[in-house]
Design an enzyme around this catalytic site. Structure first.
Site, short mmCIF file in Angstrom:
data_model
loop_
_atom_site.label_atom_id
_atom_site.label_comp_id
_atom_site.label_asym_id
_atom_site.label_seq_id
_atom_site.Cartn_x
_atom_site.Cartn_y
_atom_site.Cartn_z
N CYS A 1 0.82 -1.20 0.00
CA CYS A 1 0.00 0.00 0.00
C CYS A 1 0.87 1.27 0.00
O CYS A 1 1.53 1.56 -0.99
CB CYS A 1 -0.96 -0.03 1.18
SG CYS A 1 -2.37 1.09 0.97
N HIS B 1 -3.94 -5.00 0.48
CA HIS B 1 -3.44 -5.50 1.77
C HIS B 1 -3.53 -7.03 1.82
O HIS B 1 -4.62 -7.57 2.02
CB HIS B 1 -4.25 -4.89 2.92
CG HIS B 1 -3.97 -3.44 3.16
ND1 HIS B 1 -2.95 -3.00 3.97
CD2 HIS B 1 -4.56 -2.33 2.67
CE1 HIS B 1 -2.93 -1.68 3.98
NE2 HIS B 1 -3.90 -1.25 3.19
N GLU C 1 -2.47 -8.90 4.16
CA GLU C 1 -2.52 -9.37 5.54
C GLU C 1 -3.93 -9.49 6.10
O GLU C 1 -4.14 -10.17 7.11
CB GLU C 1 -1.68 -8.45 6.44
CG GLU C 1 -2.22 -7.05 6.65
CD GLU C 1 -1.83 -6.05 5.58
OE1 GLU C 1 -1.94 -4.84 5.81
OE2 GLU C 1 -1.42 -6.50 4.48
#
Length: 510
Positions: free
Chosen positions: A79, A168, A170
Site C-alpha cells: 500500500c 493489503h 494481511e
C-alpha cells in the site's frame, strides 16, 4: 536468530497484522518504526514496508532512506510502501479522487512466484488514498483490478527483488493473502519455517541459562497467562533459582488467590503468596476516579513487591511477562502512543531494586504465548483463562470501592463464569466480566420493594483485544445467569447485558 524479517511501520492500523501473518508462516519477524536505522541490512532475510494513514503527497508524509532499504535483501512494499517505492524510483503517483476502499478482484497479468497457487481472479482488499499511475522504469506490471491500473508490480535493485502490492495481503478480506505472503517469504526471500513454540523454548532456555548463570531471579506472578508462561519458561531454564511473588490485592475473583497459589505449588513453582488485600482496600478508600484507582493500585503493588523482594538475598534479576504488543506500543511511529489510560497490567517495578531485567516473552504475541505455554506443559485451565486486568475488579466497580461491593461483584462474577464453563461457552468467548454499576434501581422481591445495585454482563469475542464484538450468548443462558445472580446475591436486583462493540466502546468499562 538467522531467519529474521524486518517490518518497517509507517503507522498502518494493519502493521501488527502483517507481523502476525509472518509469524503464522513460522517465520520470525520484528516491527520497527519507519525511521529505524538498518545498520546491517544483510542480517535480515527480507524487509516489508507497511501501509500508512498518510498520502505520499502529504507534506507530513513519512520518509525513509531507500538506499538503506533497497538492494540489500528482498523487499515487499504494501500500500503506502508500494506507492512510496514507486514514487521514489521515478514512477508516477497521484491522489485518488476518492479513497479506494473495499473488495476488488485481482487480475494477474504476469506469472510470478509471488502468485503461485493463486486463483486467476482472486479477491483482494483495497484501502488507500493514492493511485500508482506509472511504475518505475525497468519494473514490470504483475496485476491490476477493474479500478486500479497498478495493483502489483516487481523490479530489482542490485540484483535484489522488490515487490509492490497496492492491496493489503494481511487482512482476511484478501482471501488468498496468506498464500501471497508465504510465497514471498519462502520462494522469494528463501525463509525457513522454523519459528515454532519448540524452537522458541529451546533458544530461550539456552539464552536464559547463558545470561543468568547461577544467579537468583525474582518475578511477580498474577495467575494470568503471560506471567505464568514466563515463570514456567524461566523455571525450565534455571529451576529453583526463580522465586515468584503472588500478591493478593483483594481485587481478584472469588477464591482465586487460594486456587491459583495451590495450582502453582502443585506444579513445582517456588511461589510466595502475600495477603495484602486490606492494605489495598485502605489505600483505595473513597477513590472513584478510574485513573487514580490504577495509579493507587500500581503504587501499592510496587510497595508490597519491594518489601517482599528485600526479604530475599542475592537476587540479581527481575523477570517480567512483557509481550510483544507492549513493546510495539513503545516503538510506535511517532513515539509512545498518547495515553488513553494506564496499562491494565502492572508495570514499572521499583528501580530501587537495582536488578537486571529478564523478559523472555517480549517478542511473542498473545496467541504465541499460549502455544508456548502448552508446549511447556502449563495447565490448560490457566492457558485458556480469559484476560484479566492488573487492577482487577477495581475497574469493574464503577465509582468508589468498598469491601461490600467487592463481595457483591465476586459472587456475581463467579455465577457468570461458572455458567459459561458449565454450558461450554467459556472457551467460545475471548473475555467475560461482570460490571457493578454505581447506580441502584427499584425492584420487587416477594411483597417487599428493594433498592439495590445493577450489574452488567460483558462478553466479547476478539483475537488480540484491539477490536471486539459482543458475544451472542443464548437468551436462555443469559436468563439463567440473571436469575441466579438476583436470587443468590443479596444486594443486586437487576442484570443487564452489554452489546457494545470495540470500537467505539472499550472492553472494560473503566
Amino acid at each position: 536468530m538467522d531467519q529474521k524479517v524486518l517490518i518497517l511501520d509507517f503507522g498502518s492500523q494493519y502493521t501488527q497484522l502483517i507481523a502476525r501473518r509472518v509469524r503464522e508462516a513460522n517465520v520470525y519477524c520484528e516491527i520497527q518504526p519507519y525511521n529505524f536505522t538498518i545498520s546491517h541490512p544483510e542480517e535480515w532475510k527480507a524487509i516489508i514496508l507497511s501501509g500508512s494513514p498518510y498520502s505520499v503527497k502529504d507534506q507530513e508524509a513519512l520518509h525513509v532512506n531507500m538506499d538503506h532499504v533497497l538492494g540489500h535483501t528482498p523487499v515487499l512494499a504494501v500500500c503506502y510502501g508500494a506507492q512510496y517505492v514507486a514514487q521514489e524510483l521515478g514512477g508516477e503517483v497521484e491522489r485518488s479522487q476518492k479513497r479506494e476502499y473495499g473488495k476488488a478482484e485481482l487480475n494477474i497479468n504476469l506469472d510470478d512466484a509471488i502468485f503461485t497457487g493463486l486463483d486467476k481472479n482472486s479477491q483482494v482488499w483495497m484501502s488507500h488514498a493514492d493511485t500508482i499511475l506509472k511504475i518505475p522504469d525497468g519494473f514490470e506490471l504483475l496485476a491490476s483490478t477493474e479500478g486500479i491500473p497498478v495493483a502489483a508490480f516487481r523490479g530489482k535493485r542490485h540484483g535484489q527483488p522488490i515487490y509492490g502490492l497496492q492491496f493489503h495481503p494481511e487482512v482476511t478480506h484478501t482471501l488468498q493473502g496468506r498464500k501471497i505472503l508465504s510465497n514471498f517469504l519462502y520462494q522469494i526471500a528463501g525463509c525457513r519455517a522454523d519459528w515454532t513454540p519448540d524452537s522458541f523454548i529451546q533458544e530461550s532456555v539456552r539464552q536464559i541459562k547463558e545470561e543468568v548463570g547461577d544467579q537468583q531471579v525474582i518475578m511477580a506472578i498474577s495467575g494470568g497467562v503471560d506471567s505464568t508462561v514466563c515463570a514456567y519458561l524461566i523455571q525450565q531454564a534455571i529451576g529453583d533459582q526463580l522465586t515468584c511473588i503472588f500478591v493478593d490485592n483483594g481485587l481478584l475473583r472469588k477464591n482465586e488467590f487460594e486456587q491459583v497459589l495451590a495450582a502453582y505449588k502443585e506444579h513445582g513453582l517456588h511461589v510466595i503468596g502475600v495477603d495484602a488485600k486490606h492494605r489495598f482496600w485502605d489505600a483505595l478508600d473513597g477513590i472513584s476516579d478510574p485513573e487514580t484507582k490504577r495509579k493507587t493500585i500500581g503504587k501499592m503493588f510496587i510497595d508490597v513487591f519491594d518489601e517482599e523482594a528485600h526479604k530475599l538475598t542475592d537476587i540479581r534479576w527481575l523477570a517480567q511477562g512483557t509481550i510483544y504488543p507492549d513493546v510495539i506500543e513503545s516503538l510506535s511511529v511517532h513515539g509512545p502512543s498518547a495515553t488513553i489510560k494506564s496499562h491494565h497490567n502492572v508495570g514499572g517495578l521499583p528501580d530501587t531494586l537495582n536488578l537486571k531485567l529478564l523478559e523472555p516473552l517480549r517478542f511473542l504475541f498473545k496467541d504465541e504465548v499460549r502455544q508456548v505455554g502448552l508446549a511447556l506443559g502449563v495447565p490448560p485451565v490457566i492457558i485458556s483463562r480469559h484476560p484479566f486486568p492488573g487492577p482487577g475488579l477495581s475497574i469493574r466497580i464503577l465509582g468508589a470501592i468498598t469491601e461490600e461491593k467487592i463481595r457483591l461483584l465476586q459472587e456475581a462474577d463467579a455465577i457468570f463464569i461458572n455458567n459459561l464453563r458449565e454450558s461450554g461457552w467459556y472457551d467460545q468467548v475471548w473475555q467475560a466480566a461482570v460490571i457493578l454499576l454505581n447506580v441502584q434501581s427499584v425492584g420487587v422481591m416477594g411483597d417487599e420493594r428493594t433498592y439495590e445495585y445493577v450489574v452488567a454482563l460483558r462478553a466479547v469475542n476478539s483475537v488480540d483485544g484491539m477490536t471486539a464484538e459482543w458475544s451472542k450468548l443464548p437468551h436462555d443462558l443469559l436468563a439463567k445467569i440473571s436469575n441466579e445472580i438476583i436470587n443468590q446475591v443479596k444486594g443486586i436486583n437487576r442484570v443487564v447485558y452489554d452489546i457494545s462493540t470495540k470500537p467505539p466502546a472499550t472492553i472494560e468499562w473503566e
